[in-house]
Enzyme design. Structure first.
Site, PDB file in Angstrom:
ATOM      1  N   PRO A  19       0.795  -1.228   0.000  1.00  0.00           N
ATOM      2  CA  PRO A  19       0.000   0.000   0.000  1.00  0.00           C
ATOM      3  C   PRO A  19       0.832   1.285   0.000  1.00  0.00           C
ATOM      4  O   PRO A  19       1.897   1.351   0.622  1.00  0.00           O
ATOM      5  CB  PRO A  19      -0.812  -0.102   1.302  1.00  0.00           C
ATOM      6  N   ASN A  20       0.300   2.264  -0.691  1.00  0.00           N
ATOM      7  CA  ASN A  20       0.839   3.637  -0.786  1.00  0.00           C
ATOM      8  C   ASN A  20       2.084   3.754  -1.651  1.00  0.00           C
ATOM      9  O   ASN A  20       2.532   4.868  -1.932  1.00  0.00           O
ATOM     10  CB  ASN A  20       1.103   4.225   0.612  1.00  0.00           C
ATOM     11  N   ARG A  27       5.059  10.967  -2.315  1.00  0.00           N
ATOM     12  CA  ARG A  27       4.829  10.606  -0.917  1.00  0.00           C
ATOM     13  C   ARG A  27       6.097  10.803  -0.095  1.00  0.00           C
ATOM     14  O   ARG A  27       7.107  10.159  -0.361  1.00  0.00           O
ATOM     15  CB  ARG A  27       4.443   9.127  -0.906  1.00  0.00           C
ATOM     16  N   TYR A  32      11.300   8.728   1.015  1.00  0.00           N
ATOM     17  CA  TYR A  32      11.230   7.741  -0.058  1.00  0.00           C
ATOM     18  C   TYR A  32      11.817   8.208  -1.389  1.00  0.00           C
ATOM     19  O   TYR A  32      11.882   7.437  -2.334  1.00  0.00           O
ATOM     20  CB  TYR A  32       9.767   7.308  -0.263  1.00  0.00           C
ATOM     21  N   ASN A  83       7.837  -5.895  -1.250  1.00  0.00           N
ATOM     22  CA  ASN A  83       7.823  -4.807  -0.276  1.00  0.00           C
ATOM     23  C   ASN A  83       6.375  -4.696   0.217  1.00  0.00           C
ATOM     24  O   ASN A  83       5.549  -4.054  -0.439  1.00  0.00           O
ATOM     25  CB  ASN A  83       8.270  -3.494  -0.914  1.00  0.00           C
ATOM     26  N   ALA A  86       3.286  -1.026   4.630  1.00  0.00           N
ATOM     27  CA  ALA A  86       2.768  -1.021   6.008  1.00  0.00           C
ATOM     28  C   ALA A  86       2.340  -2.415   6.471  1.00  0.00           C
ATOM     29  O   ALA A  86       2.392  -2.721   7.671  1.00  0.00           O
ATOM     30  CB  ALA A  86       1.605  -0.045   6.114  1.00  0.00           C
ATOM     31  N   HIS A  89       4.333  -4.790   8.869  1.00  0.00           N
ATOM     32  CA  HIS A  89       4.315  -4.711  10.329  1.00  0.00           C
ATOM     33  C   HIS A  89       3.062  -5.322  10.943  1.00  0.00           C
ATOM     34  O   HIS A  89       2.953  -5.419  12.158  1.00  0.00           O
ATOM     35  CB  HIS A  89       4.443  -3.238  10.754  1.00  0.00           C
ATOM     36  N   GLU A 107      12.672  -9.871   0.929  1.00  0.00           N
ATOM     37  CA  GLU A 107      11.914  -8.739   1.481  1.00  0.00           C
ATOM     38  C   GLU A 107      12.695  -7.455   1.207  1.00  0.00           C
ATOM     39  O   GLU A 107      13.909  -7.414   1.402  1.00  0.00           O
ATOM     40  CB  GLU A 107      11.744  -8.940   3.003  1.00  0.00           C
ATOM     41  N   HIS A 109      12.733  -2.999   1.439  1.00  0.00           N
ATOM     42  CA  HIS A 109      12.192  -1.713   1.887  1.00  0.00           C
ATOM     43  C   HIS A 109      13.077  -0.601   1.352  1.00  0.00           C
ATOM     44  O   HIS A 109      14.311  -0.727   1.349  1.00  0.00           O
ATOM     45  CB  HIS A 109      12.140  -1.631   3.409  1.00  0.00           C
ATOM     46  N   ARG A 116      13.683   4.308  11.996  1.00  0.00           N
ATOM     47  CA  ARG A 116      12.386   4.986  12.063  1.00  0.00           C
ATOM     48  C   ARG A 116      11.630   4.568  13.330  1.00  0.00           C
ATOM     49  O   ARG A 116      12.220   4.043  14.254  1.00  0.00           O
ATOM     50  CB  ARG A 116      11.628   4.686  10.766  1.00  0.00           C
ATOM     51  N   ARG A 120       7.857   0.179  13.266  1.00  0.00           N
ATOM     52  CA  ARG A 120       8.354  -0.337  11.969  1.00  0.00           C
ATOM     53  C   ARG A 120       9.470  -1.360  12.140  1.00  0.00           C
ATOM     54  O   ARG A 120       9.960  -1.929  11.158  1.00  0.00           O
ATOM     55  CB  ARG A 120       8.866   0.810  11.103  1.00  0.00           C
TER      56      ARG A 120
HETATM   57  C1  DQA Z   1       8.410   0.710   3.598  1.00  0.00           C
HETATM   58  C2  DQA Z   1       8.553   0.918   5.106  1.00  0.00           C
HETATM   59  C3  DQA Z   1       7.214   0.729   5.813  1.00  0.00           C
HETATM   60  O1  DQA Z   1       7.382   0.937   7.219  1.00  0.00           O
HETATM   61  C4  DQA Z   1       6.208   1.728   5.307  1.00  0.00           C
HETATM   62  O2  DQA Z   1       4.946   1.485   5.896  1.00  0.00           O
HETATM   63  C5  DQA Z   1       6.104   1.742   3.815  1.00  0.00           C
HETATM   64  C6  DQA Z   1       7.319   1.608   3.017  1.00  0.00           C
HETATM   65  C7  DQA Z   1       9.695   1.033   2.818  1.00  0.00           C
HETATM   66  O3  DQA Z   1       9.781   0.637   1.673  1.00  0.00           O
HETATM   67  O4  DQA Z   1      10.594   1.704   3.358  1.00  0.00           O
HETATM   68  O5  DQA Z   1       5.037   1.982   3.262  1.00  0.00           O
HETATM   69  O6  DQA Z   1       8.078  -0.655   3.361  1.00  0.00           O
END
Ligand code: DQA
Length: 159
Positions: A19-20, A27, A32, A83, A86, A89, A107, A109, A116, A120
């Site tokens: 997501p996002n 964002r 990021y 990835n 969110a 977690h 995995e 990120h 952070r 997280r």
């Molecule tokens: C993330 C880290 C996560 O904590 C966060 O919720 C994201 C992006 C990262 O790529 O750094 O949406 O997975």
């Protein structure tokens, strides 16, 4: 007619974005960066060509859609890069789907989650994946793809 490059891929690798991540570039760019997901996906496909792997990418804001894709990857792909954003977690469902998958999983990120907020720091999938790469922005994905290609035994990437 599509122009074919005339070579086949040894391996197929699926890259999933949670997501996002569709809003990358806009964002929280201080965390990021400014590179868009579209640009990352294009580079992943290009790098896949170099590594002898056909790369498919998929982003969803919904946990169930990600679980569906992980389930559908069985027998279709030789490695998964994910990835979960969110859901990293929180998601037992994504963890369970990965545990059933039976192919190498990396995995990834963009950010170093350990720099952070404490919430997280926990990943529901950390102990069911082959390895984790984080903190390098878009390069995290490219390093993860190289690792996944090596695990999948793609051309030129044998371990
Ligand atoms: C993330 C880290 C996560 O904590 C966060 O919720 C994201 C992006 C990262 O790529 O750094 O949406 O997975």
């Amino acid at each position: 007619m599509a122009v074919r490059k005339g070579h086949t891929h040894d391996r197929r690798i699926l890259v999933l974005h949670g997501p996002n991540l569709n809003l990358l570039g806009e964002r929280e760019p201080e965390i990021y960066g400014r590179v868009t997901l579209h640009q990352i996906d294009a580079e992943l496909r290009r790098l896949g060509e170099e590594l002898g792997a056909a790369v498919d990418t998929f982003q969803s804001n919904s946990e169930g859609a990600l679980v569906d894709r992980i389930q559908a990857a069985r027998g279709q792909y030789q490695a998964l890069v994910i990835n979960p954003a969110a859901y990293t977690h929180t998601s037992v469902a994504i963890r369970d789907a990965i545990q059933m998958l039976g192919i190498p999983v990396v995995e990834v990120h963009l950010s170093n989650v350990y720099r952070r907020e404490p919430f997280r720091h926990h990943s529901t999938i950390a102990d069911v994946v082959d390895g984790r790469i984080m903190g390098f922005g878009p390069n995290s994905y490219y390093l993860a793809l190289r690792a996944a290609a090596a695990l999948a035994g793609a051309r030129g990437e044998e371990q």
